[in-house]
Write a protein that holds these residues in place. Structure first.
Motif, PDB file in Angstrom:
ATOM      1  N   PRO A   1     -16.616   7.863   1.272  1.00 55.73           N
ATOM      2  CA  PRO A   1     -18.003   7.414   1.210  1.00 55.73           C
ATOM      3  C   PRO A   1     -18.765   7.692   2.496  1.00 55.73           C
ATOM      4  CG  PRO A   1     -16.535   5.654   0.540  1.00 55.73           C
ATOM      5  CD  PRO A   1     -15.682   6.772   1.033  1.00 55.73           C
ATOM      6  N   SER A   2     -20.045   8.008   2.332  1.00 56.27           N
ATOM      7  CA  SER A   2     -20.881   8.266   3.500  1.00 56.27           C
ATOM      8  C   SER A   2     -22.156   7.438   3.484  1.00 56.27           C
ATOM      9  CB  SER A   2     -21.237   9.745   3.557  1.00 56.27           C
ATOM     10  OG  SER A   2     -21.793  10.132   2.318  1.00 56.27           O
ATOM     11  N   LEU A   3     -22.511   6.912   2.313  1.00 58.35           N
ATOM     12  CA  LEU A   3     -23.743   6.130   2.244  1.00 58.35           C
ATOM     13  C   LEU A   3     -23.406   4.641   2.189  1.00 58.35           C
ATOM     14  CD1 LEU A   3     -26.847   6.147   1.962  1.00 58.35           C
ATOM     15  CD2 LEU A   3     -26.446   5.713  -0.450  1.00 58.35           C
ATOM     16  N   PHE A   4     -24.084   3.875   3.046  1.00 54.90           N
ATOM     17  CA  PHE A   4     -23.764   2.457   3.187  1.00 54.90           C
ATOM     18  C   PHE A   4     -25.029   1.636   2.939  1.00 54.90           C
ATOM     19  CE2 PHE A   4     -22.542  -1.006   6.451  1.00 54.90           C
ATOM     20  CZ  PHE A   4     -21.894  -1.757   5.482  1.00 54.90           C
TER      21      PHE A   4
ATOM     22  N   THR B   1       1.584   3.300 -15.440  1.00 52.53           N
ATOM     23  CA  THR B   1       2.809   3.243 -14.636  1.00 52.53           C
ATOM     24  C   THR B   1       3.295   1.796 -14.463  1.00 52.53           C
ATOM     25  OG1 THR B   1       1.504   3.239 -12.596  1.00 52.53           O
ATOM     26  CG2 THR B   1       2.272   5.365 -13.365  1.00 52.53           C
ATOM     27  N   LEU B   2       2.549   0.993 -13.719  1.00 51.73           N
ATOM     28  CA  LEU B   2       3.016  -0.359 -13.370  1.00 51.73           C
ATOM     29  C   LEU B   2       3.166  -1.257 -14.589  1.00 51.73           C
ATOM     30  CD1 LEU B   2       0.721  -1.072 -10.265  1.00 51.73           C
ATOM     31  CD2 LEU B   2       2.774   0.329 -10.438  1.00 51.73           C
ATOM     32  N   LEU B   3       2.332  -0.993 -15.618  1.00 49.88           N
ATOM     33  CA  LEU B   3       2.305  -1.884 -16.790  1.00 49.88           C
ATOM     34  C   LEU B   3       2.678  -1.124 -18.057  1.00 49.88           C
ATOM     35  CD1 LEU B   3      -1.058  -3.645 -15.829  1.00 49.88           C
ATOM     36  CD2 LEU B   3       1.150  -4.812 -16.037  1.00 49.88           C
TER      37      LEU B   3
ATOM     38  N   GLU C   1       0.844  -1.195   0.000  1.00 47.73           N
ATOM     39  CA  GLU C   1       0.000   0.000   0.000  1.00 47.73           C
ATOM     40  C   GLU C   1       0.881   1.247   0.000  1.00 47.73           C
ATOM     41  OE1 GLU C   1      -3.359   1.138  -0.105  1.00 47.73           O
ATOM     42  OE2 GLU C   1      -2.208   2.996   0.020  1.00 47.73           O
ATOM     43  N   ALA C   2       0.581   2.163  -0.937  1.00 53.90           N
ATOM     44  CA  ALA C   2       1.387   3.385  -1.055  1.00 53.90           C
ATOM     45  C   ALA C   2       1.212   4.306   0.149  1.00 53.90           C
ATOM     46  CB  ALA C   2       1.004   4.123  -2.339  1.00 53.90           C
ATOM     47  N   ASN C   3       0.000   4.356   0.712  1.00 54.19           N
ATOM     48  CA  ASN C   3      -0.252   5.240   1.856  1.00 54.19           C
ATOM     49  C   ASN C   3       0.242   4.601   3.154  1.00 54.19           C
ATOM     50  OD1 ASN C   3      -1.526   7.294   0.424  1.00 54.19           O
ATOM     51  ND2 ASN C   3      -3.501   6.237   0.487  1.00 54.19           N
TER      52      ASN C   3
ATOM     53  N   ASN D   1       3.302   2.472   3.164  1.00 55.28           N
ATOM     54  CA  ASN D   1       4.307   3.372   2.580  1.00 55.28           C
ATOM     55  C   ASN D   1       5.184   2.614   1.580  1.00 55.28           C
ATOM     56  OD1 ASN D   1       3.663   5.725   4.141  1.00 55.28           O
ATOM     57  ND2 ASN D   1       4.545   4.661   5.908  1.00 55.28           N
ATOM     58  N   GLN D   2       4.605   1.644   0.911  1.00 53.00           N
ATOM     59  CA  GLN D   2       5.352   0.817  -0.049  1.00 53.00           C
ATOM     60  C   GLN D   2       4.604   0.873  -1.383  1.00 53.00           C
ATOM     61  OE1 GLN D   2       8.004  -1.933   0.908  1.00 53.00           O
ATOM     62  NE2 GLN D   2       8.339  -0.298   2.376  1.00 53.00           N
ATOM     63  N   LYS D   3       4.987   1.861  -2.178  1.00 56.66           N
ATOM     64  CA  LYS D   3       4.305   2.056  -3.462  1.00 56.66           C
ATOM     65  C   LYS D   3       4.885   1.095  -4.500  1.00 56.66           C
ATOM     66  CE  LYS D   3       2.954   5.723  -6.535  1.00 56.66           C
ATOM     67  NZ  LYS D   3       2.840   7.151  -6.700  1.00 56.66           N
ATOM     68  N   VAL D   4       4.037   0.320  -5.126  1.00 54.64           N
ATOM     69  CA  VAL D   4       4.506  -0.588  -6.175  1.00 54.64           C
ATOM     70  C   VAL D   4       4.880   0.252  -7.399  1.00 54.64           C
ATOM     71  CG1 VAL D   4       3.833  -2.480  -7.716  1.00 54.64           C
ATOM     72  CG2 VAL D   4       3.134  -2.513  -5.302  1.00 54.64           C
TER      73      VAL D   4
END
Ligand code: FAD
Length: 487
Positions: free
Chosen positions: A54-57, A286-288, A31-33, A246-249
């Protein structure tokens, strides 16, 4: 080899990790974040808590299913309640409508306030439910890119009713036929925005959305929307999924048309099974980038985006509920601005989500946490600084006129989310909320499949089939996992 790698921990990436762990895979999520959840995260600001996206479930059973599938009791992780009121609607002429979850009470309300025949409500919602019944097994619960989807009993039933699914008229036209009062047409047209579409363009097939809200129900997670992704993250960890934050592919590694692993911060991580939860367009770019590109899909117009002001408000407004809509006086013009002029109309429809109505500790005492949002075009390089300040003034003016107040001095804290920050925080192409737009009747066919032309590489999330929004993202993870054999 039972190693699987998932790129991204949005809700679909989390759901896919849980499903693959259940299939016996050793799952790693990159996950990048610094946090899981993607668009479904939260913001904490001086004693106020906000659900960021999102707010509606709706369809909470889809979340429960991930716990029961894993042999767990859903309520040990995640609790929610059904809302008694779906939404409160306000107009500048003083009209106020409470959309009670109880359909009879709602029909009575629109009869009293607008003179609408209650039968029109029942008929419209029955029609929504009819379309959902036939199309959901075909378009939402299966891959559209496999022959078996098209040749089975459910598909045949749907073909026989093709003319009744609203594919050949717009949502607005269909609603204009269903309802007499223009305010009710506007209220039901708004459901197009639930997947970032324009009711004046999108096919009436999307009238299935009110079916989910009225016939199946709208819910609120007791700990807020963020607890959806938080609880899935806890479940995934309990199942042994490993998360790398914090690991962005940087690259998907492919050899002889087979997925081999990913490159992260210069390091190779091998796996024969990859599931990409990053936005499909940006993943190809990017990745591909060295692989064959699905050009037609990449060029599709995107759904709308959002401009959100997270406001801590130093007052309680008892007339406001969890979901509130302050309607524009000219809805058609507002959508023309969003989708044609790629700008923001001076009288926008304002949505205010206030979780502190249900979850008191989301705001200090005698205060409210307002998630104040308008629909805006996706990012095409507009001058957002200018648009943002114009929109802020327009929103405040609208709220002041409708509530008869001066909201400006009551704003204790503020944070803003806009298309460019949505893009930078979650890698969504153009900051669109729901991937490719659904503004035409072929949209379902213009989404990327849940598999790819590269062996071992799968896709899930709001930018691929069946589409954006929590329910569809969860279905995408289910369809994707369904294509993958047990480890
Ligand atoms: P995303 O949430 O888009 O997450 C993708 C993840 O992948 C991110 O965490 C990102 O950091 C990560 N990532 C990207 N690239 C890489 C990389 N190279 N390496 C590692 N990680 C990477 N839906 C509803 O159902 N109801 C609503 O009321 C609603 N309102 C919304 C309001 C807003 C303001 C927004 C933004 C969205 C809203 N949505 C709503 C839509 C819903 O949030 C999305 O459809 C859904 O959350 C998308 O989930 P996803 O799994 O596709 O991934």
């Amino acid at each position: 080899n039972n190693q699987a790698i998932i790129i991204g921990s949005g809700i679909a990436g989390l759901a896919a990790s849980i499903r693959l762990a259940n299939k016996g895979y050793q799952v790693q999520v990159f996950e990048a974040n610094a946090y899981p959840g993607g668009k479904l995260s939260e913001i904490n600001l001086d004693g106020y808590r906000f659900d960021a996206g999102p707010s509606l479930f709706t369809l909470p059973e889809q979340v429960d299913e991930l716990f029961t599938l894993s042999g767990k009791n859903p309520s040990d992780y995640f609790k929610y309640q059904k809302l008694p009121v779906n939404c409160r609607y306000f107009w500048e002429d003083g009209t106020r409508i409470t959309a009670h979850a109880d359909i009879d009470a709602f029909a009575k309300e629109v009869h009293t306030k607008l003179g609408e025949n209650p039968k029109n409500i029942r008929r419209a919602l029955n029609q929504s439910s009819y379309i959902y019944r036939y199309l959901s097994p075909l378009f939402m619960q299966r891959s559209l890119h496999q022959g078996s989807t098209w040749f089975n009993k459910n598909a045949l039933k749907a073909y026989l009713r093709l003319g009744k699914f609203g594919l050949f008229q717009t949502m607005h036209r269909s609603n204009s036929k269903q309802f007499d009062h223009p305010k009710l047409v506007q209220l039901f047209d708004r459901y197009a925005t639930y997947n970032g579409s324009n009711p004046y363009q999108t096919p009436a097939t999307l009238t299935i959305i009110p079916h989910l809200e009225f016939n199946r129900g709208a819910y609120f997670p007791e700990e807020g929307m963020h607890s959806i992704t938080q609880s899935l993250y806890s479940l995934a960890r309990d199942l042994g999924v490993t998360f790398h934050f914090n690991q962005k592919v940087e690259r998907i590694l492919v050899e002889n048309n087979r997925a081999k692993g990913v490159l992260v911060q210069g390091k190779v991580h091998k796996a024969a099974l990859l599931v990409n939860n990053m936005d499909m367009v940006n993943a190809y770019k990017t990745l591909l980038k060295d692989q064959r590109q699905p050009k037609r899909l990449l060029q599709q117009p995107k759904s709308s985006s959002a401009l959100i002001f997270y406001w801590g408000i130093k007052k309680v407004f008892p007339e406001l509920d969890l979901h509130n809509i302050f309607f524009s006086d000219d809805y058609q013009e507002e959508f023309a601005y969003i989708f044609s002029k790629k700008s923001i109309y001076s009288d926008p429809t304002v949505y205010i989500n206030i979780t502190s109505v249900y979850k008191k500790d989301d705001a200090p005492e005698n205060c409210m946490n307002w998630f104040t949002m308008i629909n805006v075009p996706n990012n095409q390089g507009q001058n957002w600084e200018v648009l943002k300040s114009q929109a802020r003034a327009a929103i405040i003016g609208k709220i002041n006129r409708i509530l008869g107040t001066d909201i400006g001095p009551l704003i204790a804290v503020e944070e803003v989310l806009e298309p460019i920050t949505i893009e930078s925080k979650t890698s969504s192409a153009n900051g669109a909320l729901y991937g490719n737009s659904s503004n035409n009747r072929y949209a379902a066919f213009l989404r990327h499949a849940n598999f790819s032309s590269i062996d071992g590489l799968y896709f899930c999330g709001g930018s691929v089939h069946p589409g954006g929004g929590i329910p569809l993202c969860l279905l995408s993870a289910k369809i994707t996992a369904g294509m993958i054999p047990d480890a």
